[in-house]
Design a protein around this motif. Structure first.
Motif, PDB file in Angstrom:
ATOM      1  N   ASP B 431       0.850  -1.375  -0.091  1.00 21.26           N
ATOM      2  CA  ASP B 431       0.041  -0.169   0.084  1.00 21.26           C
ATOM      3  C   ASP B 431       1.739   1.581   0.096  1.00 21.26           C
ATOM      4  OD1 ASP B 431      -2.053  -1.766  -0.072  1.00 21.26           O
ATOM      5  OD2 ASP B 431      -2.539  -1.356   2.385  1.00 21.26           O
ATOM      6  N   GLN B 432       2.131   0.728   0.329  1.00 23.44           N
ATOM      7  CA  GLN B 432       3.088   2.595   0.683  1.00 23.44           C
ATOM      8  C   GLN B 432       3.290   2.558  -0.315  1.00 23.44           C
ATOM      9  OE1 GLN B 432       5.736   1.112   3.994  1.00 23.44           O
ATOM     10  NE2 GLN B 432       4.310   2.285   4.907  1.00 23.44           N
ATOM     11  N   PHE B 434       2.191   2.214  -3.248  1.00 22.20           N
ATOM     12  CA  PHE B 434       1.139   2.022  -4.928  1.00 22.20           C
ATOM     13  C   PHE B 434       1.377   3.129  -4.184  1.00 22.20           C
ATOM     14  CE2 PHE B 434      -3.301   2.809  -5.348  1.00 22.20           C
ATOM     15  CZ  PHE B 434      -3.296   2.784  -7.044  1.00 22.20           C
ATOM     16  N   TYR B 435       0.884   3.944  -2.694  1.00 14.84           N
ATOM     17  CA  TYR B 435       0.730   5.160  -2.496  1.00 14.84           C
ATOM     18  C   TYR B 435       1.854   6.254  -3.168  1.00 14.84           C
ATOM     19  CZ  TYR B 435      -0.406   9.622   0.874  1.00 14.84           C
ATOM     20  OH  TYR B 435      -1.292  10.130   0.751  1.00 14.84           O
ATOM     21  N   CYS B 436       2.517   5.677  -3.160  1.00 15.02           N
ATOM     22  CA  CYS B 436       4.263   6.533  -3.905  1.00 15.02           C
ATOM     23  C   CYS B 436       3.643   6.688  -5.631  1.00 15.02           C
ATOM     24  CB  CYS B 436       4.945   5.549  -3.753  1.00 15.02           C
ATOM     25  SG  CYS B 436       5.363   6.493  -1.901  1.00 15.02           S
ATOM     26  N   ASN B 437       3.509   5.760  -6.070  1.00 15.57           N
ATOM     27  CA  ASN B 437       2.856   5.797  -7.387  1.00 15.57           C
ATOM     28  C   ASN B 437       2.490   6.528  -7.446  1.00 15.57           C
ATOM     29  OD1 ASN B 437       3.316   1.612  -7.991  1.00 15.57           O
ATOM     30  ND2 ASN B 437       4.908   2.826  -7.654  1.00 15.57           N
ATOM     31  N   GLN B 438       1.387   6.039  -6.931  1.00 12.26           N
ATOM     32  CA  GLN B 438      -0.624   7.394  -7.434  1.00 12.26           C
ATOM     33  C   GLN B 438       0.197   8.270  -7.418  1.00 12.26           C
ATOM     34  OE1 GLN B 438      -2.657   9.756  -6.680  1.00 12.26           O
ATOM     35  NE2 GLN B 438      -3.411   8.931  -9.021  1.00 12.26           N
ATOM     36  N   ARG B 439       0.972   9.224  -6.631  1.00  8.32           N
ATOM     37  CA  ARG B 439       2.058  10.009  -6.489  1.00  8.32           C
ATOM     38  C   ARG B 439       3.373  10.612  -7.685  1.00  8.32           C
ATOM     39  NH1 ARG B 439      -1.832  10.351  -4.130  1.00  8.32           N
ATOM     40  NH2 ARG B 439      -2.490  10.967  -2.817  1.00  8.32           N
ATOM     41  N   ILE B 441       5.714   8.808  -8.453  1.00 10.42           N
ATOM     42  CA  ILE B 441       6.848   8.174  -8.013  1.00 10.42           C
ATOM     43  C   ILE B 441       7.211   6.445  -7.750  1.00 10.42           C
ATOM     44  CG2 ILE B 441       8.442   7.730  -5.471  1.00 10.42           C
ATOM     45  CD1 ILE B 441       6.970   9.574  -4.404  1.00 10.42           C
ATOM     46  N   PRO B 442       8.079   6.823  -8.680  1.00  8.89           N
ATOM     47  CA  PRO B 442       8.123   5.101  -9.290  1.00  8.89           C
ATOM     48  C   PRO B 442       8.462   4.018  -8.052  1.00  8.89           C
ATOM     49  CG  PRO B 442       9.210   6.479 -11.037  1.00  8.89           C
ATOM     50  CD  PRO B 442       8.985   7.256  -9.711  1.00  8.89           C
ATOM     51  N   THR B 443       8.576   2.141  -8.400  1.00  7.24           N
ATOM     52  CA  THR B 443       8.265   2.267  -7.605  1.00  7.24           C
ATOM     53  C   THR B 443       9.882   1.916  -6.933  1.00  7.24           C
ATOM     54  OG1 THR B 443       6.711   0.348  -8.225  1.00  7.24           O
ATOM     55  CG2 THR B 443       8.074  -0.808  -6.929  1.00  7.24           C
ATOM     56  N   LEU B 449      12.854   5.314  -0.935  1.00  3.63           N
ATOM     57  CA  LEU B 449      12.166   6.730   0.364  1.00  3.63           C
ATOM     58  C   LEU B 449      11.648   5.689   1.253  1.00  3.63           C
ATOM     59  CD1 LEU B 449       9.272   9.067  -1.880  1.00  3.63           C
ATOM     60  CD2 LEU B 449      11.739   9.445  -0.037  1.00  3.63           C
ATOM     61  N   ILE B 450      10.682   5.006   2.345  1.00  3.28           N
ATOM     62  CA  ILE B 450      10.783   4.299   2.206  1.00  3.28           C
ATOM     63  C   ILE B 450      11.861   3.419   3.671  1.00  3.28           C
ATOM     64  CG2 ILE B 450       9.227   2.025   2.879  1.00  3.28           C
ATOM     65  CD1 ILE B 450       7.384   2.217   0.697  1.00  3.28           C
ATOM     66  N   GLY B 453      13.713   6.109   4.787  1.00  2.80           N
ATOM     67  CA  GLY B 453      12.640   5.945   6.471  1.00  2.80           C
ATOM     68  C   GLY B 453      12.494   5.301   6.538  1.00  2.80           C
TER      69      GLY B 453
END
Lengths: 251, 483
Positions: B431-432, B434-439, B441-443, B449-450, B453
């Motif tokens: 889900d994290q 996909f959330y990035c993808n939707q904004r 940001i490629p996988t 990033l994740i 973090g």
């Protein structure tokens, strides 16, 4: 801008969307309503390319492009935005870092230079004001420890940053108190223009008091069973969904 | 749809060729392969060492011969033929260079490729670099400036010549040659390394930094670092490593010894990205290191921070012996394994003094088919009144074929001790991503990033100049890995 034709989609082999047709033009606000489990959130997930769902039939055209052939990130770059019903927390990743990556990826796709740190921070300050998001939230980790209302405001803030051509608001009103609802809806309205469009997915008329729809669609069992103007939403609020089920000969 | 199978995409993202694979063509002075008393005498003689050091080496060798390679770690280590290794390789240079201009241009090119040009280091970051290339120190910078303060920062060989009393006093005082198999081996054949001495009351004004780099084929590298912080002093030391690509496995068995006196503080940071082997698990460095610090003085403090992304096999437990009352030990670690890498790493906190405190934060990240283990010991001796330990040990899995293991040991012999252990294991959240993808940001970047973090708590402990580098490294080493 958006043309959905006979869209079928399933998750884990179970068909949820059973033939959706919808056309959205610039400047329009469409509301999609319907009882629980009718497929409203599935529609937003499929349009944005959530890998959990499988499209089994149909097509989606977005500004002349085959949307379904694009990766989720390229759909975003093409100007599709989803305000999540349940925004995800990403511990340790600051909103600043997250948004800067997102904005610069979009700029890269469009052949633009990345924004300088100064310009970016300036942009963030401007857009933050739209949903009254304070600086503290913007420097915290993505959605981590945010209240329900803060998360939704943060979604609209991201929408403001990315300036999408089509925004899908998936139950953005759920879990909001009246003040937060006003702020969120106000943000959406400020971002509205002749060039962009919005799909509002909601259960209640409440949100539509603030974000006035041009069209209202009722999604039921994976199909749009009724479409109309704003008055349809009021009727649903008053009478519930049973009369629609009756019309369909189910009751 | 392109994203039908997220596993495939995620695994695409982690497969990344080693960025630093190249061999510098420099004439190298290599002694014959194999290990014997004769070879050790030869090394010692080549380095012009005093008798006492040769004795130390020979004792260590005699002891090593009685040992067998340990197999208790959660590692699969191929048989190592210790007679097939050359124990000494030095780039052939006439005399020690006095300025950068005198440094072999080929060598300097190598550093440039690594993005650590000495000029830049000197000018921009104010970092004194003691660049070790295949066992002999090539260049030590800022020596003069440090000398004004009485700080000694030089190669181990120079220290043996110039400060024999200090070396003699502290060598083996924290890690005895009897400590373990690899410590005995290192003590017998160590080639060079760094020596640091911070005199009483001096706060070292810059980060001291060594870039280790293994270059010649088939040469094991046996570094030895000795850091002594005298009363009321402070130093921050950074060790960064890269090695070129080779098919054969290379053995690296280093020792780091640190002595911290009354109220002194030492921060030791490591960024390690040695060649991890290729995607099929061929080649790569064997990193069998013994690192230990002694908080000898009251109110002394030692902090280890490590970001480990390289090596085919890592066997490493930077430890703190908290002998002084009120002394503090810290261990912050990010260990990333991908493809067929194996890591068994952690720390030991030995509480001896009263009111001693230790903190352990370990973040393991496993991808591909790798195996990542945390192994830690918290020991509280009977005299260690009011000892306090907090351990947090997290594992993040990026694929379904990797393994994460935790082996915490506790040996508490004093009732007043308070020891806490927290552990989590989680899989990277789709889900994290996909959330990035939707904004937009490629996988691949989303994973970067994740993961950054996730590791932030540890990354924040790195000196500023290196945090950025370490962040990039995390991302590079995970390219093509999530699933």
């Amino acid at each position: 801008m958006l043309k959905i034709t006979d869209l079928h989609a399933s998750i884990n082999g179970k068909e949820i969307l059973k033939g959706i047709d919808l056309v959205v033009k610039p400047g329009e606000v469409h509301a999609i309503m319907g009882p629980n489990g009718s497929g409203k959130s599935t529609l937003s997930a499929v349009l944005t390319g959530n890998p959990a769902y499988e499209v089994t039939r149909g097509s989606v055209e977005f500004y002349g492009k085959d949307l379904l052939a694009l990766s989720p990130e390229d759909r975003s770059h093409e100007g599709l935005f989803l305000s999540f019903q349940y925004p995800v927390e990403i511990p340790g990743v600051s909103m600043v870092n997250f948004m800067r990556t997102a904005v610069n990826e979009q700029r890269k796709y469009r052949g633009l230079e990345p924004l300088s740190a100064t310009d970016f921070l300036k942009l963030m300050r401007e857009k933050r004001a739209i949903v009254e998001l304070d600086n503290k939230l913007a420097s915290r980790s993505v959605n981590e420890g945010f209240s329900g209302g803060e998360k939704k405001r943060n979604e609209i803030f991201q929408m403001a940053m990315l300036e999408p051509r089509l925004s899908i608001l998936d139950e953005t009103d759920s879990g909001l108190d009246i003040d937060a609802l006003r702020i969120v809806a106000g943000g959406v309205n400020k971002l509205k223009s002749e060039k962009n469009a919005t799909i509002v997915i909601t259960h209640y008329q409440r949100l539509l008091d603030y974000i006035a729809p041009d069209f209202v669609h009722v999604l039921y069992k994976g199909r749009i069973v009724k479409s109309g103007g704003p008055e349809l939403a009021l009727e649903l609020e008053e009478r519930g969904y049973d009369w629609i089920k009756k019309e369909l000969g189910e009751i | 749809m392109k994203q039908d199978n997220p596993n495939e995409i995620l695994s695409d993202v982690t497969v990344n060729e080693y960025k630093y694979g190249f061999v510098t063509d420099i004439e190298t002075d290599i002694i014959p392969k194999g290990l014997s008393e004769e070879i050790i005498r030869h090394i010692s003689q080549k380095k012009g060492e005093p008798e006492w050091l040769l004795d130390f080496r020979l004792k260590a060798y005699a002891y090593w011969k009685t040992l067998e390679m340990p197999h208790w770690a959660h590692l699969t280590i191929p048989e190592i033929d210790y007679q097939a290794i050359s124990y000494y390789a030095a780039p052939k240079t006439k005399a020690a260079p006095k300025s950068l201009e005198e440094v072999d241009p080929e060598l300097r090119k190598t550093f440039d490729k690594l993005g650590i040009s000495l000029e830049e280091q000197m000018k921009l970051s104010g970092v004194a670099v003691d660049a070790v290339m295949d066992s002999v120190s090539v260049r030590t910078t800022f020596r003069e400036k440090l000398a004004e303060l009485g700080v000694i920062f030089c190669s181990f060989s120079e220290a043996v010549k110039d400060y024999p009393d200090l070396v003699k006093r502290y060598l083996g005082s924290v890690v005895s040659y009897r400590d373990n198999f690899f410590a005995a081996l290192n003590s017998a054949v160590f080639s060079d390394g760094s020596f640091v001495y911070i005199p009483k009351g001096v706060r070292c004004p810059m980060e001291l930094s060594t870039y280790f780099r293994i270059n010649a084929a088939n040469t094991g590298q046996f570094e030895r670092t000795l850091i002594v912080a005298d009363d009321d002093s402070y130093v921050s030391y950074l060790e960064g490593c890269t090695a070129p690509m080779r098919d054969e496995n290379q053995l690296h068995a280093a020792i780091v010894e640190i002595v911290v006196h009354d109220r002194a503080e030492v921060k030791y940071s490591t960024v390690q990205n040695w060649y991890p082997g290729d995607k099929e698990g061929k080649g790569g460095i064997y990193n069998f290191v013994t690192k230990r610090g002694m908080c000898k003085g009251d109110h002394s403090k030692l902090s280890w921070t490590q970001v480990e992304t390289g090596s085919a096999i890592t066997w490493k437990y930077p430890s703190c012996v908290l002998a002084g009352d009120h002394s503090v030990g810290e261990f912050y670690s990010v260990a990333v394994t991908n493809n067929y890498q194996q890591a068994d790493t952690g720390t030991k906190m030995i509480h001896i003094g009263k009111n001693t405190r230790s903190t352990i934060v370990s973040k393991g990240i496993s991808a591909g088919r790798s195996q990542n283990s945390y192994r830690g010991l918290v020991k509280v001796l009977p005299g260690a009144e009011n000892a306090r330990n907090f351990t947090q040990c997290d594992s993040l899995l990026l694929s379904s074929d990797c393994g994460a293991h935790t082996f915490p040991y506790m040996d508490i012999q004093n009732d007043t001790a308070i020891v806490e252990h927290e552990a989590t294991t989680s899989k990277i959240n789709e889900d994290q991503i996909f959330y990035c993808n939707q904004r937009g940001i490629p996988t691949e970047d989303a994973v970067g990033l994740i993961v950054n973090g996730y590791a932030k708590e540890v990354m924040n402990k790195l000196p500023m100049e290196f945090a950025v580098e370490a962040q990039k490294l995390l991302q590079i080493s995970l390219e093509g890995s999530v699933g």
